[in-house]
Design an enzyme around this catalytic site. Structure first.
Site, PDB file in Angstrom:
ATOM      1  N   LYS A   1     -23.035  64.003  18.367  1.00 14.57           N
ATOM      2  CA  LYS A   1     -22.202  62.896  18.837  1.00 14.57           C
ATOM      3  C   LYS A   1     -21.987  61.911  17.696  1.00 14.57           C
ATOM      4  CE  LYS A   1     -22.335  59.748  22.900  1.00 14.57           C
ATOM      5  NZ  LYS A   1     -23.089  59.451  24.136  1.00 14.57           N
TER       6      LYS A   1
ATOM      7  N   SER B   1     -20.643  59.522  28.545  1.00 15.51           N
ATOM      8  CA  SER B   1     -19.915  59.250  27.325  1.00 15.51           C
ATOM      9  C   SER B   1     -19.986  60.383  26.296  1.00 15.51           C
ATOM     10  CB  SER B   1     -20.439  57.974  26.667  1.00 15.51           C
ATOM     11  OG  SER B   1     -21.767  58.138  26.228  1.00 15.51           O
TER      12      SER B   1
ATOM     13  N   SER C   1     -25.146  59.745  30.286  1.00 17.73           N
ATOM     14  CA  SER C   1     -24.089  60.195  29.381  1.00 17.73           C
ATOM     15  C   SER C   1     -24.186  61.626  28.895  1.00 17.73           C
ATOM     16  CB  SER C   1     -24.036  59.281  28.162  1.00 17.73           C
ATOM     17  OG  SER C   1     -23.149  58.248  28.423  1.00 17.73           O
TER      18      SER C   1
HETATM   19  N1  GLN Z   1     -21.579  55.985  31.925  1.00 16.02           N
HETATM   20  C1  GLN Z   1     -22.650  55.039  31.700  1.00 16.02           C
HETATM   21  C2  GLN Z   1     -22.106  53.791  31.094  1.00 16.02           C
HETATM   22  O1  GLN Z   1     -20.925  53.698  30.932  1.00 16.02           O
HETATM   23  C3  GLN Z   1     -23.714  55.667  30.867  1.00 16.02           C
HETATM   24  C4  GLN Z   1     -23.431  55.647  29.432  1.00 16.02           C
HETATM   25  C5  GLN Z   1     -24.508  56.281  28.622  1.00 16.02           C
HETATM   26  O2  GLN Z   1     -25.426  56.900  29.170  1.00 16.02           O
HETATM   27  N2  GLN Z   1     -24.415  56.096  27.325  1.00 16.02           N
HETATM   28  O3  GLN Z   1     -22.824  52.891  30.771  1.00 16.02           O
END
Ligand code: GLN
Length: 473
Positions: free
Chosen positions: A75, A150, A174
């Site tokens: 990532k 994400s 994420s």
């Molecule tokens: N979707 C969650 C958020 O927007 C989790 C993001 C993550 O785990 N980095 O915060």
């Protein structure tokens, strides 16, 4: 689908070379990335020279790690020396780190070959992949649907055979959510299990390094390399690292699996409902004991998560003020420069979280938001701890639905995708999303949660399921 385990075997038998393999992956990415968007940056020269180096060691008869010569990707929030690291933000569009994150370094030391950097929601804030400041990564099973976020590129790349495994980050879901949407295994280890040195911070009390693979064995072999203390990360645990590969393939007979009713809500899609029932049947047939239970942690988790993570994000992202790191906006005073920098180079979601996080931390608001959220987080931790007095693992859906079509969701609807993943994050517990065996539907993931530092249990139960339904190398 081809697994890391299968390819590793072929490499070790000299049936293929890492250089050939790496070229084939780079070629496929070149053909497909315009549509899929999983990669933000490729590093072909570096990858091919790393692959050739592994090949020549192998030819000399050196005993190599199973990851040696395996093409991987990470990532774009992991620092990689000499390779752009953008967090999918305009803020870091020109940032080339002077060092490599510990997790990436450990993989490279084991011989894994870095193909490139993967797309994400800007600064890892988002659940759909749509908040990348460059272009979204979409779902390889249907390009009109979201990959999930994400770690959108981390899941999409593995699902599309554009990497044999990938690293993502998981703060509130994420890695697990996109894994569920894309049909791959996404593992979030215990908080502190893997060093985060060089992984760009979002919410430091929740951030973890996640691993995306096709199978549990593949996942276990990667965690074996990554887990363990790091002098560069004081939050990285000293807890000894067990032999994860030994737990893969242990039987699950007698294992007590909790089925918390709060995760089986009326709004699960019929396919998700059915897929989860079938997973339960598989475990029952393998001799596991299913234990219906109550785990009252889903109700306020999202609100708690957003208060805590936004507060921490406000503090962590304060460094992007146009002075030391990242892009710089115009202005005559430091305050003006800082404000213009943020306005110009950060996307709307990130700005909104910084603003709300800063508000939660105001002295006059502490008793209304931040302190009650911490209190509630303690309650969630206790609820899990109590549950694990009577069960070994918890089984839940990863999400309420299959990957939706892109577009058409409000900010708060997008945030709600994480409803079932944030509880384990708030409790710091290890959790994995595993593809259910499905027919004629988009991928659906089921989630297992284990007590702290019991990733071995996740691998054991996940592998038993894969073997039973035939999704194994
Ligand atoms: N979707 C969650 C958020 O927007 C989790 C993001 C993550 O785990 N980095 O915060």
């Amino acid at each position: 689908m081809v697994t890391l385990q299968q390819v590793s075997l072929r490499l070790s038998k000299l049936e293929i070379s890492s250089a050939e393999l790496t070229s084939a992956y780079l070629e496929r990415i070149g053909e497909e990335n315009l549509d899929l968007g999983a990669y933000l940056t490729l590093c072909p020269e570096k990858a091919l020279s790393a692959a050739r180096a592994v090949d020549s060691r192998r030819i000399k008869g050196e005993k190599l790690h199973p990851l040696a010569g395996i093409p991987m990707a990470v990532k774009d929030n992991f620092c990689t020396e000499g390779i752009p690291t953008t967090c999918a933000s305009k803020m870091l569009r020109d940032f080339i780190p002077p060092y490599t994150a510990t997790a990436v370094k450990r993989l490279e030391d084991a011989g894994a070959v870095l193909l490139g950097k993967l797309n994400l929601d800007e600064f890892a804030m988002g659940a759909t992949g749509e908040y990348s400041a460059y272009y979204p990564a979409v779902n390889p099973h249907d390009l009109t649907r979201m990959a999930g976020g994400s770690s959108s590129g981390s899941a999409a790349s593995v699902a599309a055979d554009q990497a044999l495994f990938s690293l993502g980050s998981d703060t509130g879901g994420s890695v697990r959510l996109p894994a569920s949407f894309c049909g791959v295994v996404g593992m979030k280890p215990t908080y502190g299990r893997i060093s985060r040195y060089g992984m760009i911070a979002f919410a430091s009390s929740l951030d973890t390094v996640g691993i995306v693979t096709h199978t549990m064995w593949d996942n276990a072999v990667v965690l074996s390399v990554l887990a363990g203390a790091d002098p560069m990360d004081a939050t990285c645990s000293l807890t000894p690292v067990p032999d994860y590969l030994a737990s893969v393939s242990s039987p699950v007979k007698g294992l007590r699996i909790g089925i918390p009713k709060e995760f089986y809500t009326d709004d699960l899609t019929p396919n998700v409902e059915k897929a989860l029932r079938e997973v339960m049947e598989v475990y029952r047939s393998l001799g596991a004991v299913l234990c219906p239970m109550s785990l009252p942690v889903t109700e306020d988790s999202l609100a708690v998560y957003h208060i805590l993570s936004s507060a921490e994000a406000a503090s962590n992202l304060g460094r992007y003020d146009g002075v030391r790191f990242g892009a710089r906006g115009a202005g005559n005073t430091p305050a003006e420069i800082s404000q213009n920098t943020k306005d110009r180079f950060l996307g709307g979601e990130v700005q909104a979280r910084i603003a709300s996080g800063a508000a939660y931390l105001l002295e006059e608001n502490l008793d209304t938001y931040y302190k009650p959220a911490l209190e509630k987080q303690r309650f969630i931790k206790t609820a899990f701890a109590e549950a694990f007095q009577t069960v070994d693992l918890i089984l839940a859906p990863t999400a309420t639905c299959e990957a939706p079509r892109t577009g058409g969701f409000s900010r708060s609807e997008k945030r709600a995708f994480d409803r079932f993943t944030v509880p384990a994050s708030l409790a710091g517990l290890p959790s994995v999303s595993i593809p259910c065996k499905t027919e004629d539907t988009l991928p659906i993931g089921f989630q297992l949660v284990a007590p702290a530092f019991r990733e071995d249990l996740l691998y054991r139960a996940g592998d038993a399921y894969e073997r039973e339904v035939g999704r194994h190398a």
